[in-house]
Design an enzyme around this catalytic site. Sequence first.
Site, mmCIF file in Angstrom:
data_model
loop_
_atom_site.group_PDB
_atom_site.id
_atom_site.type_symbol
_atom_site.label_atom_id
_atom_site.label_comp_id
_atom_site.label_asym_id
_atom_site.label_seq_id
_atom_site.Cartn_x
_atom_site.Cartn_y
_atom_site.Cartn_z
ATOM 1 N N HIS A 185 -7.120 10.388 -8.149
ATOM 2 C CA HIS A 185 -8.578 10.485 -8.220
ATOM 3 C C HIS A 185 -9.260 9.117 -8.244
ATOM 4 C CE1 HIS A 185 -7.977 10.248 -12.717
ATOM 5 N NE2 HIS A 185 -9.100 9.554 -12.626
ATOM 6 N N ASP A 219 -1.784 14.199 -9.235
ATOM 7 C CA ASP A 219 -2.793 13.157 -9.450
ATOM 8 C C ASP A 219 -2.175 11.760 -9.469
ATOM 9 O OD1 ASP A 219 -5.324 12.135 -9.709
ATOM 10 O OD2 ASP A 219 -5.412 12.378 -11.878
ATOM 11 N N SER A 298 -8.178 5.300 -16.099
ATOM 12 C CA SER A 298 -7.326 6.103 -15.223
ATOM 13 C C SER A 298 -6.417 5.232 -14.361
ATOM 14 C CB SER A 298 -8.177 6.975 -14.293
ATOM 15 O OG SER A 298 -8.578 8.142 -14.927
#
Length: 450
Positions: A185, A219, A298
């Site tokens: 992402h 992911d 992230s």
Amino acid sequence: MPWSSPAGGGTPEEGAPTDATTVHPTTVHPTADHPTPAHPAAAAPDGTQHAAQAGPWQASQQWQAPGQPWHGPGQWPAGPEGAGRRRRRGTVGTGVVVLLVLVALLGGVVLGALGARALWPAQTSGALPLPSSPTSTDRAPESIAGIAAAALDSTVFIEVVSGTSASSGSGMVLREDGYLVTNNHVIAAAADGGGRVAVTFIDGTQEPAEIVGRTADYDLAVLKVDLDGLTPLPLADSDSLVVGDPVVAVGAPLGLEGTVTSGIISALNRPVQAGGDSGGTSFINAIQTDAAINPGNSGGPLLNTAGEVIGINTAIAQAGGRQTGSIGLGFAIPSNQVRRTAEQIIETGRATYPVIGVALDTRYTGEGVQVLQDGAADTPAVTPGGPGDEAGIEPGDIITHFDGQPVTTPSELIVAVRSRAPGDTVVLTVRTEDGQEREVEVVLDEADSG
């Protein structure tokens, strides 16, 4: 606490149950109109509310840090030469003002103390000695400072420009020959020729990065920069983790590069489902930590006290849908999954995930997880010739246990399956509609990941 998950599609085994955990990706998304880090409504883990189908995190509202620098379309380096050697440090305008005020206040306190000392002569007897100045800033390798010092050189700041918008996140060096790993992402907006990715190292070196491959299902994404001799971070065996183990998180929350936080592993095997928009839907058997993780973390590493990577920070949970930053519920993709998927992507440019070949009924509310009674023509309840079919699973059967562990929601079963590898043999406890219970062995098949 109630949990709700974003809508998401997927394979027959990936029906998005309505009780899934909703999480928010920790990517920072500045925009052209608002050049500040913002929490995206992207398709990756970061955290607000959880549901039966725990998973990746998405943010529907932006996080902003006024004054955050970013690369607009006209500011992006022209290429390897122009992209190369510019240091970019995250700054927060109003935050700087506050920090300056605090520094000034603290300075006043220090100066006041020094002035008072000049006015009051030291006692000639019984005076306490002043502490000596440290001659070295070295710390034990297993200390938080020691772990941070070793990890910062191998943790990177990632910026993505796509059209008129930009976003940022974190990543880590996977191999010395230029391979890096991050969350899907974080870079999804630049995939398929949709934008550009730049990577900044702790010494200020900035390089353009190529997307080698990515998977929305886990992911994860692998990047490649044209550099050699990098220092990779070692991947630990995440199967050996224990709740309570101390951890250190490194990354660029809100675009503030080189940020280090610490905490413990607060839970293991958390079924986390994240999904939405361009990032796709992910199912993660996550490590839960109370180390502070915020938008921008992230893709950064979560490390143990040996300085080994135990996971990739991916998402945070948020209470009541309020997106206010870390509340001590962060989630990371286990390192064993990172290793397996990254190696696949480097070798083949793609990743696969295991399947049992059945479609699950997300409306079912009883014990266990029910196989659909009637599947659609393009998505049968039990895939003919698939692992479930060969094991004798039939439409309407209820799966109550996976390798002896109870499963209560579709997401729990999906995450349990995804935590294994294609070709593994697992044991499912299955109950028929007439109440007969049996154990069946299922050899997991594989499907191409998105």
